[in-house]
Design a protein around this motif. Structure first.
Motif, short mmCIF file in Angstrom:
data_model
loop_
_atom_site.label_atom_id
_atom_site.label_comp_id
_atom_site.label_asym_id
_atom_site.label_seq_id
_atom_site.Cartn_x
_atom_site.Cartn_y
_atom_site.Cartn_z
N ASP A 148 9.14 1.71 -0.15
CA ASP A 148 8.17 2.80 -0.95
C ASP A 148 7.52 3.64 -0.05
OD1 ASP A 148 9.22 1.58 -3.25
OD2 ASP A 148 7.14 0.25 -3.29
N ALA A 149 7.01 3.41 1.17
CA ALA A 149 6.18 3.95 2.09
C ALA A 149 7.33 5.01 2.74
CB ALA A 149 5.66 3.23 3.07
N LEU A 150 8.47 4.56 2.99
CA LEU A 150 9.52 5.45 3.72
C LEU A 150 9.98 6.51 2.53
CD1 LEU A 150 11.69 3.00 5.73
CD2 LEU A 150 9.94 4.52 6.46
N ALA A 151 9.86 6.17 1.28
CA ALA A 151 10.38 7.10 0.46
C ALA A 151 9.07 8.13 -0.04
CB ALA A 151 10.98 6.38 -0.95
N SER A 152 7.86 7.84 0.32
CA SER A 152 6.95 8.75 -0.09
C SER A 152 6.91 10.08 0.62
CB SER A 152 5.70 7.94 0.29
OG SER A 152 5.21 7.83 1.52
N PRO A 153 6.25 11.08 0.12
CA PRO A 153 6.11 12.25 1.07
C PRO A 153 5.70 12.02 2.34
CG PRO A 153 5.46 12.64 -1.34
CD PRO A 153 5.46 11.27 -1.05
N ASP A 154 4.78 11.11 2.52
CA ASP A 154 4.20 11.08 4.05
C ASP A 154 3.74 9.55 4.20
OD1 ASP A 154 2.22 11.04 6.21
OD2 ASP A 154 2.49 12.94 6.19
N VAL A 155 4.47 8.87 4.94
CA VAL A 155 4.17 7.43 5.37
C VAL A 155 2.56 7.37 5.66
CG1 VAL A 155 4.54 5.58 7.01
CG2 VAL A 155 6.58 6.89 6.07
N ARG A 156 2.14 7.96 6.37
CA ARG A 156 0.69 8.19 7.00
C ARG A 156 -0.03 8.15 5.66
NH1 ARG A 156 0.15 13.15 10.57
NH2 ARG A 156 1.20 13.88 8.60
N ALA A 157 -0.02 8.89 4.69
CA ALA A 157 -0.94 9.21 3.75
C ALA A 157 -0.79 7.98 2.54
CB ALA A 157 -0.62 10.36 2.79
N PHE A 158 0.40 7.23 2.41
CA PHE A 158 0.75 6.03 1.79
C PHE A 158 -0.02 5.08 2.44
CE2 PHE A 158 2.80 2.24 0.85
CZ PHE A 158 3.53 2.61 -0.71
N ALA A 159 0.29 4.74 3.65
CA ALA A 159 -0.43 3.71 4.26
C ALA A 159 -1.96 3.70 4.21
CB ALA A 159 0.04 3.81 5.69
N TRP A 160 -2.58 4.88 4.36
CA TRP A 160 -3.84 5.03 4.33
C TRP A 160 -4.55 4.60 2.92
CZ3 TRP A 160 -7.70 5.48 7.80
CH2 TRP A 160 -8.92 5.48 7.51
N GLN A 161 -3.82 4.92 1.81
CA GLN A 161 -3.99 4.37 0.69
C GLN A 161 -4.19 2.88 0.31
OE1 GLN A 161 -5.83 6.35 -1.82
NE2 GLN A 161 -5.68 8.13 -0.13
N VAL A 162 -3.36 2.46 1.05
CA VAL A 162 -3.28 0.95 1.00
C VAL A 162 -4.26 0.26 1.85
CG1 VAL A 162 -1.78 -1.20 1.80
CG2 VAL A 162 -0.73 0.95 1.04
N LEU A 163 -4.59 0.87 2.86
CA LEU A 163 -5.72 0.76 3.64
C LEU A 163 -7.09 0.73 3.01
CD1 LEU A 163 -7.32 -0.21 6.43
CD2 LEU A 163 -7.30 2.36 6.94
#
Length: 273
Positions: A148-163
């Motif tokens: 899901d992270a790789l398919a998102s517009p930006d892995v960094r933004a996806f990961a930050w929301q998880v954090l």
């Protein structure tokens, strides 16, 4: 349902919904009644045994090691005894999955790049033990959701929301706002002060600042924590959040404007933020 329970259940529910399988298909493969499966996927009913979760993981092609770690922690939060957890993990099938396995190479590289910075953010809100647990859980959740992270517009933004979601689920809140006043005793502003009087004055100012900061919108709060408490540059903040540099700078300007409007300037004439 606790935060850790949600952290493994949501990716599993998403994997089921995107698998094309019906509840009947899943029931046949996992050998659990449709009603029990429905309860499990909705997070209701009794906390599930690992052998059931393992069968679902195999069927839905989910990585088993991060799922097991999150399942085990959530079982503890659900007041399951250590004996129950061990017994549930020692089935013939489950015993094969309780040893660490390596995450995808890209995930490992992402963790090596960001873990120390994530830790600095988390320690503003959490105790050392809570911080370490939150960081570990963050990267386990990311492993579970890496596709899901790789398919998102930006892995960094996806990961930050998880954090952020992981940290905030462990942060005390008052009236819906995060409380992180303990950070006043370890803020950058205190590091160069030696006298007791100076430190006490700075702590009082910091407590007022942190209370006001808790009222900021989510991203403005994150920008201010990273900039003013963690000491990151605007470029580093932009990279961590996965937002344009102009956005990070705009968020900081708006946050500073709000804080200056609600914080009483100290008698020394220094700016509050």
């Amino acid at each position: 349902m606790g935060s850790t329970h949600s952290s493994w259940l949501m990716p599993m529910r998403t994997a089921y919904l995107t698998s094309g399988l019906t509840l009947n298909d899943l029931s046949v493969r996992v050998r659990l009644s449709k009603s029990k499966l429905s309860e499990l996927l909705r997070g209701t009913g009794l906390y599930p045994r690992w052998e059931i979760i393992l069968s679902l993981a195999v069927t839905l092609h989910l990585p088993q090691w991060p799922l097991y770690r999150l399942w085990r922690q959530a079982a503890t939060e659900a007041s399951k005894s250590r004996e129950w957890i061990e017994r549930s993990s020692q089935g013939a099938a489950g015993a094969l999955t309780t040893s660490p396995t390596a995450p995808p190479l890209e995930h490992r590289a992402f963790r090596e790049t960001n873990e120390s910075d994530y830790t600095l953010y988390a320690q503003v809100f959490l105790t050392d033990e809570q911080r370490d647990s939150a960081i570990s859980d963050t990267f386990d959740i990311l492993w579970l959701r890496w596709n899901d992270a790789l398919a998102s517009p930006d892995v960094r933004a996806f990961a930050w929301q998880v954090l952020r979601a992981t940290v905030m689920s462990r942060t005390p809140h008052f009236d819906g706002r995060p409380e992180f006043t303990a950070a006043a005793f370890d803020s950058i502003a205190l590091q160069n002060l030696t006298s007791t009087g100076e430190r006490m004055n700075q702590i009082a100012e910091s407590l007022e600042l942190f209370t006001a900061m808790s009222r900021l919108p989510d991203r403005q709060l994150d920008v201010m924590v990273l900039r003013r408490l963690c000491g990151f540059t605007p470029h580093a903040v932009s990279a961590l959040l996965g937002v344009p540099l102009a956005t990070a700078r705009s968020d900081e300007r708006h946050a500073v404007h709000f804080l200056e409007s609600v914080i009483t300037p100290p008698h020394t004439g220094r700016n509050a933020v």
